[in-house]
Structures are given as structure tokens and as C-alpha cells.
Write an enzyme that holds these catalytic residues in place. Structure first.
Site, short mmCIF file in Angstrom:
data_model
loop_
_atom_site.label_atom_id
_atom_site.label_comp_id
_atom_site.label_asym_id
_atom_site.label_seq_id
_atom_site.Cartn_x
_atom_site.Cartn_y
_atom_site.Cartn_z
N CYS A 199 20.50 -19.88 18.50
CA CYS A 199 21.75 -20.63 18.43
C CYS A 199 21.84 -21.45 17.13
O CYS A 199 22.08 -20.89 16.08
CB CYS A 199 21.96 -21.47 19.67
SG CYS A 199 23.68 -22.02 19.86
N HIS A 231 21.58 -17.95 24.21
CA HIS A 231 20.48 -18.81 24.66
C HIS A 231 19.60 -18.07 25.67
O HIS A 231 19.73 -18.25 26.88
CB HIS A 231 21.05 -20.08 25.30
CG HIS A 231 21.42 -21.13 24.32
ND1 HIS A 231 20.53 -22.07 23.86
CD2 HIS A 231 22.60 -21.38 23.69
CE1 HIS A 231 21.14 -22.87 22.99
NE2 HIS A 231 22.40 -22.47 22.87
N GLU A 276 16.63 -18.65 26.45
CA GLU A 276 15.66 -19.54 27.12
C GLU A 276 16.21 -20.17 28.39
O GLU A 276 15.43 -20.68 29.21
CB GLU A 276 15.21 -20.64 26.14
CG GLU A 276 16.12 -21.84 26.04
CD GLU A 276 17.44 -21.60 25.32
OE1 GLU A 276 18.32 -22.49 25.33
OE2 GLU A 276 17.60 -20.51 24.73
#
Length: 220
Positions: free
Chosen positions: A97, A196, A198
Site C-alpha cells: 500500500c 492489504h 496482511e
């Protein structure tokens, strides 16, 4: 032995969770170290850039737009210094990001400071937007395969192809022409992703990405 992945240490904004990155990397078989110093650990096998506030536009010779975050110059300077070292040492880099955008700026590219429509931003309730992407042949296609995948979206700035730095190759372009993923043409393993992976909402689907990154970070 588990590879050591260095991550610049900064207090995460309210919409980010440093723990999400640590959990994802450790779940993929890596060790993590948050770095406040000006140099990477000597035994760092990889380097990860997290999401967060907008990159300072002065780094790509623009004035801040009306929607651009107040710059965090200390963070920009610290992360760029460590990124330069990681690239010089040619250790694997995964940029997520804000990190994806910072990688582009570090190599001479620029950013679109604000995407007018809401299709890529988080919602008023703090939830992610979602869309499908696919990959051209490269490191990420080896991870995700040829079929489209659904990714989350939580950004208001973006990289267009005309703003992409020399030496970076776009391997995924969104339906509205933003670079969703890119790979270095010269480094051993340097990848930027705009989404994203994660976050818990996408962690299971992203395990293979973090495993591939961890594998690249292991010493020969």
C-alpha cells in the site's frame, strides 16, 4: 533457520495494525524485527514496507493536494534510507500500500495524489472495498496463478502507468488503470502490491504470498 525480515518501526495510524504484518510474516515461517535505527540489521534477509499515511509529494516534485495527508517527513526519510540499503544489498523487498507507492517514488516515479471516485477507498464504516485483479507472468503469477483474484482496497492515491518508475514492471492493472502490483526488473525479488494482504480479511488467501517472500529471504 527462519529468515529475518526487517520492518521500519513507526506508530501505526488508527486504520493500520503493525501486528497484522508481524502475524502474517511469522505465520509464513519468518522472524521479524522492527527497526528504529538508520541501518538494517546485518543479518536481515528481507525488508518489508507497511501501509500508512501518504508519501510527501515534495519527494516527487509536487505540492500537496487538498486531499493529501499532512506529510510525515521523518518517516519518509527513515524508510527511504532503509529501502535504499535493502536495494543496494539486493535483499528481497515486499512493499504494501503506502510501501508500494513509496517504492515507486524512491525509484523516480510519482503518484496520483487523489482518486476521485470511492472505489478504492475504505468505507465510512472503516471497511475495505473489494475488486478483482489478474496477473501477467512474473513472481506474483507464480504465487496466485492465472485466474482473477479478489483483493481488498484501502487507498486514495495511486500509481498510473505513466507515473511508474523506470525499472519497475506492472504485473497487475486494475479495471480503472491503476497499477495494483509491480515487480523490479533488476532486483532479485522486489515486489509492490497496492492491496492489504496482511489484514485478517485476506490473510488465508495471502499466505502463499508471504510464504514466497519468506522463501526468497532465506539464505542460499
Amino acid at each position: 533457520m527462519k529468515p529475518l525480515i526487517a520492518i521500519p518501526r513507526w506508530k501505526a495510524p488508527t486504520w493500520e495494525r503493525t501486528g497484522y504484518y508481524l502475524d502474517s510474516l511469522e505465520g509464513a515461517g519468518a522472524r521479524c524485527q522492527l527497526v528504529e535505527e538508520k541501518k538494517l540489521p546485518a543479518d536481515a534477509g528481507g525488508f518489508l514496507l507497511m501501509g500508512g499515511v501518504d508519501v510527501n509529494p515534495k519527494l516527487y516534485n509536487e505540492k500537496p493536494g487538498s486531499f493529501t495527508d499532512r506529510p510525515h517527513e521523518e518517516r519518509d526519510t527513515h524508510e527511504l534510507r532503509l529501502l535504499d540499503e535493502a536495494l543496494e544489498r539486493d535483499i528481497p523487498v515486499l512493499a504494501i500500500c503506502r510501501g508500494h507507492q513509496l517504492l515507486n517514488v524512491a525509484l523516480g516515479g510519482s503518484l496520483l495524489q487523489h482518486i476521485e471516485d470511492n472505489g478504492h477507498r475504505w468505507t465510512d464504516e472503516g471497511e475495505s472495498n473489494w475488486h478483482e485483479i489478474s496477473f501477467e507472468a512474473g513472481r506474483l503469477s507464480n504465487v496466485y496463478g492465472a485466474e482473477p483474484v479478489r483483493v481488498n482496497s484501502r487507498h486514495h492515491q495511486g500509481i498510473t502507468q505513466d507515473r511508474l518508475a523506470e525499472g519497475l514492471r506492472p504485473v497487475s492493472i486494475s479495471h480503472d488503470a491503476y497499477v495494483e502490483a509491480m515487480e523490479s526488473e533488476t532486483q532479485r525479488w522486489t515486489v509492490g502490491v497496492q492491496w492489504h494482504p496482511e489484514r485478517p480479511e485476506l490473510r488465508q488467501e495471502s499466505l502463499a504470498l508471504f510464504q514466497a517472500f519468506a522463501a526468497a529471504c532465506r539464505p542460499d
